[in-house]
Design a protein around this motif. Sequence first.
Motif, mmCIF file in Angstrom:
data_model
loop_
_atom_site.group_PDB
_atom_site.id
_atom_site.type_symbol
_atom_site.label_atom_id
_atom_site.label_comp_id
_atom_site.label_asym_id
_atom_site.label_seq_id
_atom_site.Cartn_x
_atom_site.Cartn_y
_atom_site.Cartn_z
ATOM 1 N N THR A 130 0.924 -1.212 0.013
ATOM 2 C CA THR A 130 0.011 0.034 0.042
ATOM 3 C C THR A 130 0.871 1.175 0.132
ATOM 4 O O THR A 130 1.891 1.222 0.642
ATOM 5 N N ILE A 131 0.475 2.161 -0.999
ATOM 6 C CA ILE A 131 1.319 3.486 -0.704
ATOM 7 C C ILE A 131 0.366 4.566 -0.628
ATOM 8 O O ILE A 131 -0.519 4.984 -1.677
ATOM 9 N N GLY A 132 0.192 5.095 0.765
ATOM 10 C CA GLY A 132 -0.522 6.235 0.971
ATOM 11 C C GLY A 132 -0.007 7.095 1.920
ATOM 12 O O GLY A 132 1.308 7.311 1.767
ATOM 13 N N THR A 133 -0.789 7.353 3.126
ATOM 14 C CA THR A 133 -0.228 8.059 4.218
ATOM 15 C C THR A 133 1.368 7.404 4.816
ATOM 16 O O THR A 133 2.194 8.147 5.149
ATOM 17 N N GLY A 134 1.194 6.272 4.514
ATOM 18 C CA GLY A 134 2.528 5.261 4.904
ATOM 19 C C GLY A 134 2.579 4.486 3.644
ATOM 20 O O GLY A 134 1.720 4.256 2.708
ATOM 21 N N ILE A 135 3.713 3.771 3.818
ATOM 22 C CA ILE A 135 3.952 2.434 2.839
ATOM 23 C C ILE A 135 4.206 1.319 3.619
ATOM 24 O O ILE A 135 4.854 1.299 4.751
ATOM 25 N N GLY A 136 3.426 0.389 3.444
ATOM 26 C CA GLY A 136 3.618 -1.011 3.929
ATOM 27 C C GLY A 136 3.510 -2.335 3.094
ATOM 28 O O GLY A 136 2.956 -1.984 1.961
ATOM 29 N N GLY A 137 3.947 -3.355 3.291
ATOM 30 C CA GLY A 137 3.455 -4.591 2.351
ATOM 31 C C GLY A 137 3.624 -5.626 3.010
ATOM 32 O O GLY A 137 4.138 -5.898 4.184
ATOM 33 N N GLY A 138 2.626 -6.705 2.589
ATOM 34 C CA GLY A 138 2.331 -7.931 3.191
ATOM 35 C C GLY A 138 2.830 -9.034 2.089
ATOM 36 O O GLY A 138 2.456 -8.899 0.948
ATOM 37 N N ALA A 139 3.614 -10.097 2.618
ATOM 38 C CA ALA A 139 4.171 -11.297 1.641
ATOM 39 C C ALA A 139 3.205 -12.493 2.105
ATOM 40 O O ALA A 139 3.245 -12.924 3.384
ATOM 41 N N VAL A 140 2.450 -13.030 1.031
ATOM 42 C CA VAL A 140 2.276 -14.424 1.238
ATOM 43 C C VAL A 140 3.142 -15.470 0.484
ATOM 44 O O VAL A 140 3.271 -15.210 -0.628
ATOM 45 N N VAL A 141 3.622 -16.064 1.155
ATOM 46 C CA VAL A 141 4.978 -16.762 0.471
ATOM 47 C C VAL A 141 4.429 -18.515 0.716
ATOM 48 O O VAL A 141 4.254 -18.976 1.960
ATOM 49 N N ASN A 142 4.186 -19.273 -0.467
ATOM 50 C CA ASN A 142 3.990 -20.576 -0.342
ATOM 51 C C ASN A 142 2.558 -20.640 0.510
ATOM 52 O O ASN A 142 2.246 -21.623 1.143
ATOM 53 N N GLY A 143 1.503 -19.509 0.045
ATOM 54 C CA GLY A 143 0.450 -19.723 0.802
ATOM 55 C C GLY A 143 0.326 -19.399 2.173
ATOM 56 O O GLY A 143 -0.911 -19.266 2.732
ATOM 57 N N GLN A 144 1.295 -18.733 2.914
ATOM 58 C CA GLN A 144 1.156 -18.379 4.268
ATOM 59 C C GLN A 144 1.835 -16.806 4.283
ATOM 60 O O GLN A 144 2.881 -16.527 3.485
ATOM 61 N N VAL A 145 1.199 -16.234 5.306
ATOM 62 C CA VAL A 145 1.782 -14.968 5.365
ATOM 63 C C VAL A 145 3.147 -14.920 6.367
ATOM 64 O O VAL A 145 3.208 -15.789 7.136
ATOM 65 N N ALA A 146 4.042 -14.327 5.758
ATOM 66 C CA ALA A 146 5.397 -14.454 6.054
ATOM 67 C C ALA A 146 5.391 -13.611 7.628
ATOM 68 O O ALA A 146 5.086 -12.438 7.500
ATOM 69 N N HIS A 147 5.871 -14.189 8.544
ATOM 70 C CA HIS A 147 6.078 -13.419 9.867
ATOM 71 C C HIS A 147 7.428 -14.156 10.456
ATOM 72 O O HIS A 147 7.569 -15.352 10.262
ATOM 73 N N GLY A 148 8.115 -13.413 11.265
ATOM 74 C CA GLY A 148 9.181 -14.118 11.960
ATOM 75 C C GLY A 148 9.329 -13.257 13.383
ATOM 76 O O GLY A 148 8.461 -13.483 14.206
ATOM 77 N N LEU A 149 10.553 -12.721 13.568
ATOM 78 C CA LEU A 149 10.541 -11.823 14.831
ATOM 79 C C LEU A 149 9.409 -10.872 14.847
ATOM 80 O O LEU A 149 8.926 -10.489 15.811
ATOM 81 N N VAL A 150 9.213 -10.315 13.768
ATOM 82 C CA VAL A 150 8.111 -9.294 13.516
ATOM 83 C C VAL A 150 7.484 -9.245 12.189
ATOM 84 O O VAL A 150 7.942 -10.252 11.513
ATOM 85 N N HIS A 151 6.716 -8.669 11.712
ATOM 86 C CA HIS A 151 6.146 -8.679 10.408
ATOM 87 C C HIS A 151 6.842 -7.844 9.589
ATOM 88 O O HIS A 151 8.060 -7.084 10.099
ATOM 89 N N ALA A 152 6.682 -8.086 8.189
ATOM 90 C CA ALA A 152 7.608 -7.288 7.447
ATOM 91 C C ALA A 152 7.457 -5.819 7.517
ATOM 92 O O ALA A 152 6.175 -5.387 7.863
ATOM 93 N N GLU A 153 8.277 -5.026 7.349
ATOM 94 C CA GLU A 153 8.179 -3.648 7.263
ATOM 95 C C GLU A 153 9.074 -2.818 5.805
ATOM 96 O O GLU A 153 9.991 -2.403 5.629
ATOM 97 N N MET A 154 8.129 -3.517 4.693
ATOM 98 C CA MET A 154 8.463 -3.149 3.435
ATOM 99 C C MET A 154 8.812 -1.547 3.181
ATOM 100 O O MET A 154 9.476 -1.262 2.237
ATOM 101 N N GLY A 155 7.818 -0.657 4.118
ATOM 102 C CA GLY A 155 8.099 0.693 3.598
ATOM 103 C C GLY A 155 9.383 1.180 4.024
ATOM 104 O O GLY A 155 9.708 2.457 3.648
ATOM 105 N N HIS A 156 10.148 0.502 4.628
ATOM 106 C CA HIS A 156 11.576 1.152 5.127
ATOM 107 C C HIS A 156 12.608 0.342 4.356
ATOM 108 O O HIS A 156 13.573 0.439 4.857
#
Length: 295
Positions: A130-156
């Motif tokens: 999403t590109i609006g007030t901020g920028i963020g991104g969510g990835a689905v990888v092999n059918g699952q949302v990617a999470h780890g220590l935290v969620h992705a922060e693609m805006g940065h």
Amino acid sequence: MTRQLGAVEAGGTKFVCAVGTGPENIVARTKVATQDPATTIGNVLSFFAEHDVTAIGVASFGPLELRRRHELYGYITTTPKPGWSNTEIVGPLEAATRVPIGFDTDVNGAALGEGRWGAARGLSTFVYVTIGTGIGGGAVVNGQVAHGLVHAEMGHLSVRRKPGDDFAGTCPFHGDCFEGMASGPSMAARWGTPAETLTGDALEAAIEIEAHYIAEGLRNIVYAIAPERIIVGGGVSSIDGLLPQVRRKLTESLAGYPGLPDHEKPDFVTPPGLGDGSGIAGAFALAETALAERL
Ligand code: ZN
């Protein structure tokens, strides 16, 4: 009886709440203004007090604590939004409704929604940005949302500067990261006026620069995640003529490596199939998953 699910799209200006069997069959919906946490969550709970649901999904602005075993699981954590740091979201909903609660970021939710009902149907690895007030991104990888220590922060993500551009960028943490160079507030700071008020030559110049930085961000995503498709939503992305330029510049910036024709297809970078409904659809998808995990 048909199983009704609850969905909450928790945003910085409003919380959208809905009840239905899915985004295509919503039987009740309300919008709650985002005020202080107690008032806002209280209003959300009042809505669900009037509707029987078997699970609720929440797609929220963040950052969020998503590690299930962490003591702050289900919280909005260090958000710059005044008053909202360390706000518990899942706990009060669970206590009041006693149904399973699914919880993820707004962009991870939107990715799931687009995967289930929108522009990424049938794909297993894709990204929603999403590109609006901020920028963020969510990835689905092999059918699952990617999470780890935290969620992705693609805006940065880091983006290469357009030659000759000396704009400092607006990210309070990094200055000239993806969000610092291409978000709505970044455009407004660069041009001295919100993007939607630009016209003529100024608009053309703004699109040229904006497309450069979005293409830079997407290039990183292409190389790091290898998505089959990238869905680009948010207010800025709907500027007329922007996405075609982004596609052109992305192709230029990939420079023929790894040389897949797929990256140049018009639907590789595509607007959301659900318009501005990706987030609430994602919340329904999170509710379904929460219910399936409980059963
Ligand atoms: Zn940043």
